[in-house]
Write a protein that holds these residues in place. Structure first.
Motif, PDB file in Angstrom:
ATOM      1  N   PRO A 178       0.984  -1.371  -0.010  1.00  0.00           N
ATOM      2  CA  PRO A 178       0.044  -0.052   0.067  1.00  0.00           C
ATOM      3  C   PRO A 178       0.760   1.319   0.223  1.00  0.00           C
ATOM      4  CG  PRO A 178      -1.118  -1.633   1.432  1.00  0.00           C
ATOM      5  CD  PRO A 178       0.236  -2.122   1.055  1.00  0.00           C
ATOM      6  N   PRO A 179       1.882   1.389   0.865  1.00  0.00           N
ATOM      7  CA  PRO A 179       2.461   2.763   0.720  1.00  0.00           C
ATOM      8  C   PRO A 179       3.357   2.790  -0.788  1.00  0.00           C
ATOM      9  CG  PRO A 179       3.209   1.438   2.745  1.00  0.00           C
ATOM     10  CD  PRO A 179       2.377   0.612   1.823  1.00  0.00           C
ATOM     11  N   ASP A 180       3.774   2.069  -1.373  1.00  0.00           N
ATOM     12  CA  ASP A 180       4.373   1.901  -2.503  1.00  0.00           C
ATOM     13  C   ASP A 180       3.391   2.388  -3.769  1.00  0.00           C
ATOM     14  OD1 ASP A 180       6.752   1.323  -1.444  1.00  0.00           O
ATOM     15  OD2 ASP A 180       6.492  -0.792  -1.588  1.00  0.00           O
ATOM     16  N   LEU A 209      -5.497   4.654   0.622  1.00  0.00           N
ATOM     17  CA  LEU A 209      -5.890   5.922   1.128  1.00  0.00           C
ATOM     18  C   LEU A 209      -5.143   6.473   2.324  1.00  0.00           C
ATOM     19  CD1 LEU A 209      -9.785   6.090   0.484  1.00  0.00           C
ATOM     20  CD2 LEU A 209      -7.781   7.441  -0.680  1.00  0.00           C
ATOM     21  N   GLU A 210      -4.978   5.520   3.263  1.00  0.00           N
ATOM     22  CA  GLU A 210      -4.399   5.410   4.331  1.00  0.00           C
ATOM     23  C   GLU A 210      -3.006   5.928   4.505  1.00  0.00           C
ATOM     24  OE1 GLU A 210      -5.047   2.259   6.845  1.00  0.00           O
ATOM     25  OE2 GLU A 210      -7.111   2.352   7.013  1.00  0.00           O
ATOM     26  N   GLU A 211      -2.327   5.831   3.183  1.00  0.00           N
ATOM     27  CA  GLU A 211      -0.870   6.162   3.147  1.00  0.00           C
ATOM     28  C   GLU A 211      -0.703   7.356   2.289  1.00  0.00           C
ATOM     29  OE1 GLU A 211       1.430   4.332   4.500  1.00  0.00           O
ATOM     30  OE2 GLU A 211      -0.105   2.743   5.242  1.00  0.00           O
ATOM     31  N   SER A 237      -9.125   1.925   8.942  1.00  0.00           N
ATOM     32  CA  SER A 237      -9.109   2.079  10.297  1.00  0.00           C
ATOM     33  C   SER A 237     -10.026   3.163  10.779  1.00  0.00           C
ATOM     34  CB  SER A 237      -7.675   1.839  10.972  1.00  0.00           C
ATOM     35  OG  SER A 237      -6.787   3.035  10.356  1.00  0.00           O
ATOM     36  N   PRO A 238     -10.639   3.090  12.156  1.00  0.00           N
ATOM     37  CA  PRO A 238     -11.557   4.258  12.607  1.00  0.00           C
ATOM     38  C   PRO A 238     -10.802   5.463  12.609  1.00  0.00           C
ATOM     39  CG  PRO A 238     -11.791   2.248  13.796  1.00  0.00           C
ATOM     40  CD  PRO A 238     -10.856   1.669  12.821  1.00  0.00           C
TER      41      PRO A 238
END
Length: 418
Positions: A178-180, A209-211, A237-238
């Protein structure tokens, strides 16, 4: 997925009864949702279409399936009751692929698809690996020969590859962490970024999206239809979902919260009540929580969950019921290193660290940072005035707020050699 055969044929899943872990019937399977990919990638199985009470059809992701065979399917019990709506990148295995004419690569012969075999990879992704075919009868009125071949032994089942376009890009990006993948998306044009985001599965897009920087998050979410945007936020995650909601216009955020499942929406609303740079604003409301009568084996099974971050998996929070935040009174915490040294049959209550003081939700970012550094922790509990666990602050979220706002862009430049 314990109890699931190594290979399942989708035609045999039609009308299979779907149960929750307690044995209560949820509904019946009606179809299998797959995503067709280029010929060098097997079609990916996204989930099942399940018919529930009132002939309502919902989507059940494969990540929510515990076991599956021709007779029954058992889920985790977490079922989104929103009506299933097929997306452009999705194909129904039973409704659209069965009876399709494809061509055998080896002979050039046209054959008919009569079933599809699906299997779980080592990475726990389900894929179409086999195709059951029917050859045309050589004599009039005679049924042709049936056989099962590898999925790539036929053409016409997957996407048509193009010399340039999203097909190759998506195939390349799919295996990225995900980060990449977030770094790649950040460098794309807004139009291209939206196209790629629209083609990603909800869980995958949520992880990405979180990254991403907040501006990219808002841009991508705004390009999605509102119901899908709510689905994606539910998969985040919340704490990350709350951070994203805080960046949206109030009217948009309220609308998305109304579309979300009540439990997920409640968690996000509660986190939104805290100031951003406080323990309450930093914490996640879904740490690993167990009752005092759980065993160490129970705890180790919980932290094996691959969806947990290393920081969340480092500590177990033992509380009185209820076990969902806000829980009953926090009794203590159990550190993963201590658990690994004890007998699995022992109770977790016997290895609790009861001396570690929890933080208040109003604690500042500086206080949270000092707390983690003082006690050499990667996570810490946050409680209310009654000692009930509200959530846990993890070191990754603290670092995210300590670093400059553009740290993700700077890191992307470093990894590219810029």
């Amino acid at each position: 997925m314990s109890g699931t055969p190594s290979r399942v044929f989708v035609a045999k899943l039609a009308s299979a009864v779907v149960f929750d872990p307690r044995g209560d019937q949820v509904g019946k399977a009606r179809d299998v949702v797959v995503m067709l990919r280029p010929r060098n990638q097997p079609p990916r199985v996204l989930g099942l279409v399940v018919e529930v009470l009132g002939r309502r059809r919902i989507f059940l992701p494969m990540t929510r399936v515990i076991s599956m065979d021709a007779g029954q399917i058992v889920t985790t019990g977490l079922v989104n009751m929103r009506r299933f709506q097929q997306r452009p990148t999705e194909t129904l295995a039973l409704g659209e692929l069965l009876d399709r004419t494809v061509t055998l690569r080896e002979t050039g012969e046209d054959v008919t698809v009569i079933d599809l075999g699906i299997e779980a990879s080592r990475a726990r992704d389900w894929q179409v690996t086999k195709v059951a075919i029917l050859k045309r009868g050589k004599r009039f009125g005679r049924r042709g020969q049936t056989s099962v071949v590898d999925w790539d032994a036929v053409t016409g089942l997957g996407l048509v590859e193009e010399s340039q376009g999203a097909t190759h890009l998506l195939a390349t990006l799919e295996s990225m962490r995900p980060p990449d993948l977030a770094a790649v998306l950040h460098d794309l044009t807004p139009k291209r970024r939206s196209e790629v985001a629209a083609a990603l599965a909800d869980e995958r897009l949520a992880d990405v999206l979180e990254e991403l920087p907040e501006d990219d998050q808002v841009e991508i979410l705004s390009a999605l239809d509102v119901e899908r945007a709510a689905d994606v936020i539910e998969e985040m995650s919340p704490d990350d979902a709350a951070d994203l909601m805080a960046e949206l216009p109030q009217e948009t955020a309220d609308h998305l919260l109304r579309l979300m499942e009540p439990k997920e929406a409640e968690d996000v609303r509660r986190l939104l009540t805290y100031e951003e740079h406080t323990a309450g604003g930093l914490m996640t409301s879904s740490p690993v929580v167990l009752p005092p009568d759980a065993t160490i084996a129970d705890a180790l099974a919980q932290v094996r969950n691959p969806e947990l971050t290393p920081a969340l998996a480092a500590m177990i929070y033992v509380c009185r019921p209820p076990l969902e935040a806000p829980t009953g009174r926090l009794l203590g915490v159990a550190h993963i290193q201590r658990l690994l040294r004890e007998r699995p049959s022992d109770l977790i209550s016997g290895v609790l660290d009861t001396d570690l003081e929890a933080m208040w939700p109003e604690a500042s970012l500086e206080e949270v940072t000092s707390y983690l550094a003082t006690y050499n922790l990667v996570a810490a509990p946050v409680v209310d005035e009654s000692g009930r666990l509200l959530g846990a602050v993890t070191v990754d979220d603290v670092l995210d707020h300590l670093l400059p706002d553009d740290w993700r862009e700077r890191f992307a430049e470093v990894t590219r050699g810029g």
